[in-house]
Design an enzyme around this catalytic site. Structure first.
Site, PDB file in Angstrom:
ATOM      1  N   SER A  81       0.843  -1.195   0.000  1.00  0.00           N
ATOM      2  CA  SER A  81       0.000   0.000   0.000  1.00  0.00           C
ATOM      3  C   SER A  81       0.877   1.243   0.000  1.00  0.00           C
ATOM      4  O   SER A  81       1.762   1.370   0.845  1.00  0.00           O
ATOM      5  CB  SER A  81      -0.912   0.014   1.231  1.00  0.00           C
ATOM      6  OG  SER A  81      -1.802  -1.082   1.220  1.00  0.00           O
TER       7      SER A  81
ATOM      8  N   GLY B 150      -0.474   4.459   0.089  1.00  0.00           N
ATOM      9  CA  GLY B 150      -1.321   5.586   0.453  1.00  0.00           C
ATOM     10  C   GLY B 150      -2.087   6.116  -0.741  1.00  0.00           C
ATOM     11  O   GLY B 150      -2.637   5.363  -1.556  1.00  0.00           O
ATOM     12  N   ALA B 151      -2.104   7.435  -0.879  1.00  0.00           N
ATOM     13  CA  ALA B 151      -2.858   8.063  -1.962  1.00  0.00           C
ATOM     14  C   ALA B 151      -2.311   7.729  -3.338  1.00  0.00           C
ATOM     15  O   ALA B 151      -2.998   7.919  -4.350  1.00  0.00           O
ATOM     16  CB  ALA B 151      -2.859   9.580  -1.765  1.00  0.00           C
TER      17      ALA B 151
ATOM     18  N   GLY C 257      -1.595   4.725  -4.480  1.00  0.00           N
ATOM     19  CA  GLY C 257      -2.105   3.468  -5.003  1.00  0.00           C
ATOM     20  C   GLY C 257      -1.478   2.268  -4.342  1.00  0.00           C
ATOM     21  O   GLY C 257      -0.996   2.342  -3.202  1.00  0.00           O
TER      22      GLY C 257
ATOM     23  N   GLY D  72      -6.018  -0.262   5.027  1.00  0.00           N
ATOM     24  CA  GLY D  72      -5.136  -1.326   4.568  1.00  0.00           C
ATOM     25  C   GLY D  72      -5.719  -2.701   4.816  1.00  0.00           C
ATOM     26  O   GLY D  72      -5.536  -3.626   4.008  1.00  0.00           O
ATOM     27  N   ASP D  73      -6.433  -2.848   5.922  1.00  0.00           N
ATOM     28  CA  ASP D  73      -7.082  -4.130   6.227  1.00  0.00           C
ATOM     29  C   ASP D  73      -8.199  -4.410   5.221  1.00  0.00           C
ATOM     30  O   ASP D  73      -8.376  -5.550   4.774  1.00  0.00           O
ATOM     31  CB  ASP D  73      -7.641  -4.114   7.644  1.00  0.00           C
ATOM     32  CG  ASP D  73      -6.596  -3.714   8.676  1.00  0.00           C
ATOM     33  OD1 ASP D  73      -5.426  -4.095   8.498  1.00  0.00           O
ATOM     34  OD2 ASP D  73      -6.956  -3.023   9.639  1.00  0.00           O
TER      35      ASP D  73
END
Length: 315
Positions: free
Chosen positions: A220, A222-223, A225, A251-252
């Protein structure tokens, strides 16, 4: 069916406050309690998508009893392992501008017998499971090699394991070849011991985790992608900009979407991005339902923008 393991679950209590004044008596305008912990959140997202899930969790004291009841209310089968210590309670203070102040408890210390009982509970409930998702930090009493023991046992039984942890627990488990690991950018940087400032640097770090044993890496960013690096190559998925209400549990939700979509290839990555994008637009740790997903907004490509700077680089 997806079995999740959360070795250090929690009750997550959130209080909305008109202001956060140190040393004052504060009166909440609203409060709520949710079952918490990374694996529990994965189960919540899987259940919200209409799939069967079993959450293996240590449960202790009245807090543990409440956690088990809340899991049932979310449509999750709770496979509780009794422990002597009380299940931890985490506190979140929410200010009007959505600033969060979190107080996370350490949780109970597990004995060797309780740790073995957790492993046995996973074995007993995992027959016929599509995936086992092992998520979160390890509680006191469990060494960093504990997840490695679980992955080794699962593989001997022919089961697939997704691992979402960090630090020494991640490092100690890579040699057992977890089927997928799911770090964020900060955890990637910690794992390889250097900063990550671009998508390309994240790709290189994910490749190093594969060299150390991980069969696939779902990262992950974040913003920016998400990345999927596996034996078939590297894929990059992203969605358009959205208004972020809360990134707690996003994230989960992504991992849940990935596993529910089969746990491999670009289609599963697209599902992960759709779930994560939906989650950040929901309040608190609310998990998305199919109605919240906008799959058409997701783009997945093998033309990875390696030169793209991360919006939130890890220094």
């Amino acid at each position: 069916m997806i079995v999740t393991l959360t070795p250090n679950p929690s009750l997550d209590r959130a209080y909305e406050l008109p202001s956060l004044d140190r040393g004052a008596v504060l009166r909440a305008t609203r409060d709520r309690v949710d079952p918490g912990g990374k694996g529990v959140n994965v189960s919540r997202a899987v259940a919200a998508a209409g799939h069967r899930t079993v959450a293996v969790v240590p449960l202790g004291g009245p807090e543990g009893a409440l956690l088990a009841r809340l899991l049932g209310e979310h449509g999750i089968e709770a496979a509780g392992v009794p422990v002597a210590g009380s299940t931890r309670v985490n506190i979140t203070l929410v200010e009007p501008d959505s600033t969060l102040t979190k107080v996370n408890a350490a949780g109970p210390e597990l004995s060797a017998a309780e740790a073995e009982a957790l492993l046995e509970a996973v074995r007993a409930r995992a027959a016929g499971a599509d995936w086992i998702a092992c998520c979160g930090s390890l509680p006191r009493g469990l060494g960093p090699e504990w997840y490695a023991q679980l992955v080794a046992r699962a593989h001997r039984a022919g089961l697939r394991v997704a691992l979402d942890t960090s630090g020494s627990a991640l490092g100690a488990t890579l040699a057992e070849e977890p089927d997928v690991v799911k770090p964020n950018a900060e955890e990637l940087a910690e794992a390889v011991g250097r900063p990550i400032a671009t998508v390309g640097e994240a790709v290189k770090a994910a490749g190093e985790l594969r060299e150390r044993g991980a069969r696939a890496v779902l990262a992950s960013l974040g913003a920016d992608g998400q990345l999927l690096v596996d034996a078939t190559g590297t894929w990059f998925g992203h969605a358009g900009p959205v208004a972020v209400r809360s990134n707690v549990g996003a994230g989960d939700a992504s991992l849940a979407g990935f596993l529910a979509a089969g746990g491999r290839g670009p289609a599963a990555l697209a599902a992960a991005v759709a779930h994560g994008t939906a989650a950040v637009q929901l309040p608190g740790s609310v998990m998305p339902t199919p109605a919240d997903l906008v799959p058409d907004a997701v783009t997945v490509t093998d033309a990875v923008p390696t030169d793209r700077p991360l919006a939130e680089p890890v220094r």
